[in-house]
Design a protein around this motif. Structure first.
Motif, mmCIF file in Angstrom:
data_model
loop_
_atom_site.group_PDB
_atom_site.id
_atom_site.type_symbol
_atom_site.label_atom_id
_atom_site.label_comp_id
_atom_site.label_asym_id
_atom_site.label_seq_id
_atom_site.Cartn_x
_atom_site.Cartn_y
_atom_site.Cartn_z
ATOM 1 N N LEU A 45 10.007 50.494 -3.409
ATOM 2 C CA LEU A 45 9.441 49.270 -3.994
ATOM 3 C C LEU A 45 8.163 48.834 -3.279
ATOM 4 C CD1 LEU A 45 12.614 47.185 -4.840
ATOM 5 C CD2 LEU A 45 10.733 47.625 -6.405
ATOM 6 N N GLN A 46 8.058 49.187 -1.989
ATOM 7 C CA GLN A 46 6.848 48.815 -1.233
ATOM 8 C C GLN A 46 5.594 49.404 -1.878
ATOM 9 O OE1 GLN A 46 7.069 46.790 1.568
ATOM 10 N NE2 GLN A 46 9.247 46.714 1.030
ATOM 11 N N THR A 47 5.707 50.663 -2.312
ATOM 12 C CA THR A 47 4.531 51.314 -2.898
ATOM 13 C C THR A 47 4.524 51.236 -4.420
ATOM 14 O OG1 THR A 47 5.745 53.385 -2.750
ATOM 15 C CG2 THR A 47 4.118 52.956 -1.029
ATOM 16 N N ASN A 48 5.683 50.958 -4.997
ATOM 17 C CA ASN A 48 5.789 50.988 -6.454
ATOM 18 C C ASN A 48 6.673 49.830 -6.918
ATOM 19 O OD1 ASN A 48 6.285 51.600 -9.139
ATOM 20 N ND2 ASN A 48 7.636 53.336 -8.680
ATOM 21 N N PRO A 49 6.118 48.609 -6.940
ATOM 22 C CA PRO A 49 6.959 47.444 -7.254
ATOM 23 C C PRO A 49 7.208 47.293 -8.762
ATOM 24 C CG PRO A 49 4.724 46.750 -6.723
ATOM 25 C CD PRO A 49 4.721 48.235 -6.696
ATOM 26 N N SER A 50 7.698 48.352 -9.380
ATOM 27 C CA SER A 50 7.883 48.321 -10.839
ATOM 28 C C SER A 50 9.122 47.501 -11.221
ATOM 29 C CB SER A 50 8.039 49.743 -11.368
ATOM 30 O OG SER A 50 9.263 50.288 -10.914
ATOM 31 N N LEU A 51 9.112 47.013 -12.446
ATOM 32 C CA LEU A 51 10.271 46.275 -12.949
ATOM 33 C C LEU A 51 11.495 47.172 -12.974
ATOM 34 C CD1 LEU A 51 8.942 44.099 -15.901
ATOM 35 C CD2 LEU A 51 9.863 43.357 -13.693
ATOM 36 N N TYR A 52 11.246 48.431 -13.329
ATOM 37 C CA TYR A 52 12.350 49.401 -13.401
ATOM 38 C C TYR A 52 13.063 49.497 -12.055
ATOM 39 C CZ TYR A 52 14.861 53.806 -13.729
ATOM 40 O OH TYR A 52 15.849 54.765 -13.685
ATOM 41 N N LEU A 53 12.295 49.641 -10.972
ATOM 42 C CA LEU A 53 12.905 49.755 -9.640
ATOM 43 C C LEU A 53 13.583 48.459 -9.213
ATOM 44 C CD1 LEU A 53 10.640 51.913 -7.300
ATOM 45 C CD2 LEU A 53 13.026 52.293 -7.950
ATOM 46 N N GLN A 54 12.976 47.338 -9.569
ATOM 47 C CA GLN A 54 13.605 46.057 -9.234
ATOM 48 C C GLN A 54 14.967 45.950 -9.919
ATOM 49 O OE1 GLN A 54 10.935 42.676 -9.816
ATOM 50 N NE2 GLN A 54 9.245 43.947 -9.113
ATOM 51 N N ARG A 55 14.999 46.460 -11.149
ATOM 52 C CA ARG A 55 16.246 46.470 -11.896
ATOM 53 C C ARG A 55 17.288 47.360 -11.207
ATOM 54 N NH1 ARG A 55 18.597 46.365 -17.121
ATOM 55 N NH2 ARG A 55 18.960 48.585 -17.438
ATOM 56 N N GLN A 56 16.844 48.504 -10.690
ATOM 57 C CA GLN A 56 17.768 49.420 -10.013
ATOM 58 C C GLN A 56 18.363 48.746 -8.775
ATOM 59 O OE1 GLN A 56 18.535 52.030 -11.868
ATOM 60 N NE2 GLN A 56 16.923 51.075 -13.114
ATOM 61 N N ARG A 57 17.509 47.968 -8.085
ATOM 62 C CA ARG A 57 17.986 47.243 -6.906
ATOM 63 C C ARG A 57 19.109 46.280 -7.302
ATOM 64 N NH1 ARG A 57 13.521 44.178 -3.592
ATOM 65 N NH2 ARG A 57 13.258 43.120 -5.562
ATOM 66 N N GLN A 58 18.910 45.623 -8.445
ATOM 67 C CA GLN A 58 19.932 44.693 -8.934
ATOM 68 C C GLN A 58 21.200 45.413 -9.375
ATOM 69 O OE1 GLN A 58 18.281 42.403 -12.097
ATOM 70 N NE2 GLN A 58 17.745 40.703 -10.753
ATOM 71 N N LEU A 59 20.985 46.521 -10.121
ATOM 72 C CA LEU A 59 22.124 47.266 -10.673
ATOM 73 C C LEU A 59 22.985 47.902 -9.585
ATOM 74 C CD1 LEU A 59 20.487 49.110 -13.731
ATOM 75 C CD2 LEU A 59 22.181 47.260 -13.791
ATOM 76 N N LEU A 60 22.373 48.109 -8.403
ATOM 77 C CA LEU A 60 23.092 48.754 -7.309
ATOM 78 C C LEU A 60 24.416 48.045 -7.006
ATOM 79 C CD1 LEU A 60 22.906 51.041 -5.213
ATOM 80 C CD2 LEU A 60 21.716 49.456 -3.699
ATOM 81 N N ASN A 61 24.432 46.706 -7.180
ATOM 82 C CA ASN A 61 25.646 45.939 -6.903
ATOM 83 C C ASN A 61 26.828 46.353 -7.755
ATOM 84 O OD1 ASN A 61 24.682 44.262 -4.886
ATOM 85 N ND2 ASN A 61 23.558 43.050 -6.413
ATOM 86 N N ARG A 62 26.536 46.749 -8.988
ATOM 87 C CA ARG A 62 27.680 47.167 -9.806
ATOM 88 C C ARG A 62 27.669 48.665 -10.131
ATOM 89 N NH1 ARG A 62 26.017 46.677 -15.499
ATOM 90 N NH2 ARG A 62 24.241 45.274 -15.649
ATOM 91 N N ALA A 63 26.984 49.415 -9.291
ATOM 92 C CA ALA A 63 26.975 50.870 -9.462
ATOM 93 C C ALA A 63 28.337 51.438 -9.063
ATOM 94 C CB ALA A 63 25.874 51.479 -8.598
#
Ligand code: ATP
Ligand code: MG
Length: 168
Positions: free
Chosen positions: A89-107
Motif C-alpha cells: 500500500l505504501q507504493t500502491n495505495p489502490s482502492l483494491y488493496l485497501q479493500r484487501q486489507r479490510q477483507l483480511l479480517n474475514r478471510a
C-alpha cells in the motif's frame, strides 16, 4: 492436464532461486518441504500476496482458503499477510488493496480443524453429521487414544499369533 509456468526472478529481490520457484510457479499443485526457519511461511505469504495482486487474474483475499495446523501459525500467517499488504500500500495505495486489507479480517485463514468444523456447522444437513460436533480437547483426545489402544490390544491378544504380523 497442467501447464506449468514460472516468472523470471526480478533482479532486486532477496529470494533464493528455490524460494522464487515456490513463490511464482503456477499451473498445478505444489508441495514445499524445507527446514525449520528456512522461509516457508515467508514464501507462502509472498505467493498469496502475488496471487491477490495478479495483474491478469487477481483473487480477492476472502476467496482463498489458507489452512495451518496450529492457531499460532494461522495468526502468524494472517499478521504477515497484513504486513505485506501494508507494504504494498505504501507504493500502491489502490482502492483494491485497501479493500484487501479490510477483507483480511474475514478471510479463511484458520486451522484445518476449525475450517472443517465450520463446514460441518454450515452443511450438517447435507453430510449427515450432528451440527453440535466440536473439537476434542487434549484430555478427551488422550482418553480416546487410550480406548482405541485398549481395543486394539484386546482384539489382537485374543487371536492366534500368526494373524498378528501387522500388529507386531
Ligand atoms: N531469502 C531470504 N533472505 C533473507 N531472509 C529470509 C529469506 N527467506 C526467509 N527469510 C527470513 O527468515 C526468517 C524465517 O522465515 P520463516 O518464518 O518464513 O521460516 P519458516 O520456514 O516458516 O520457519 P518455521 O519452520 O519456524 O515455520 C524470516 O525472518 C524471513 O523473513
Ligand atoms: Mg513458518
Amino acid at each position: 492436464m497442467s501447464s506449468w509456468s514460472i516468472d523470471a526472478k526480478p533482479a532486486h529481490v532477496h529470494w533464493t532461486d528455490a524460494q522464487w520457484q515456490a513463490i511464482s510457479l503456477k499451473g498445478g499443485n505444489i508441495l514445499v518441504a524445507a527446514a525449520a526457519g528456512s522461509g516457508k511461511t515467508a514464501v507462502l505469504v509472498e505467493r498469496i500476496v502475488r496471487r491477490i495482486m495478479d495483474p491478469l487474474d487477481p483473487a480477492e483475499i476472502d476467496r482463498l482458503l489458507i489452512v495451518t495446523f496450529t492457531k499460532a501459525a494461522a495468526a502468524e500467517m494472517k499478521e504477515r499477510i497484513g504486513e505485506r499488504i501494508e507494504e504494498q500500500l505504501q507504493t500502491n495505495p489502490s482502492l483494491y488493496l485497501q479493500r484487501q486489507r479490510q477483507l483480511l479480517n474475514r478471510a479463511n485463514i484458520s486451522t484445518l480443524h476449525s475450517f472443517c468444523q465450520e463446514l460441518i456447522r454450515n452443511y450438517y444437513y447435507d453430510i449427515d453429521v450432528d451440527p453440535k460436533v466440536r473439537i476434542a480437547n487434549d484430555t478427551e483426545r488422550e482418553l480416546l487414544k487410550e480406548e482405541v489402544l485398549e481395543d486394539v490390544l484386546e482384539r489382537y491378544y485374543s487371536q492366534p499369533v500368526e494373524n498378528a504380523e501387522s500388529f507386531f
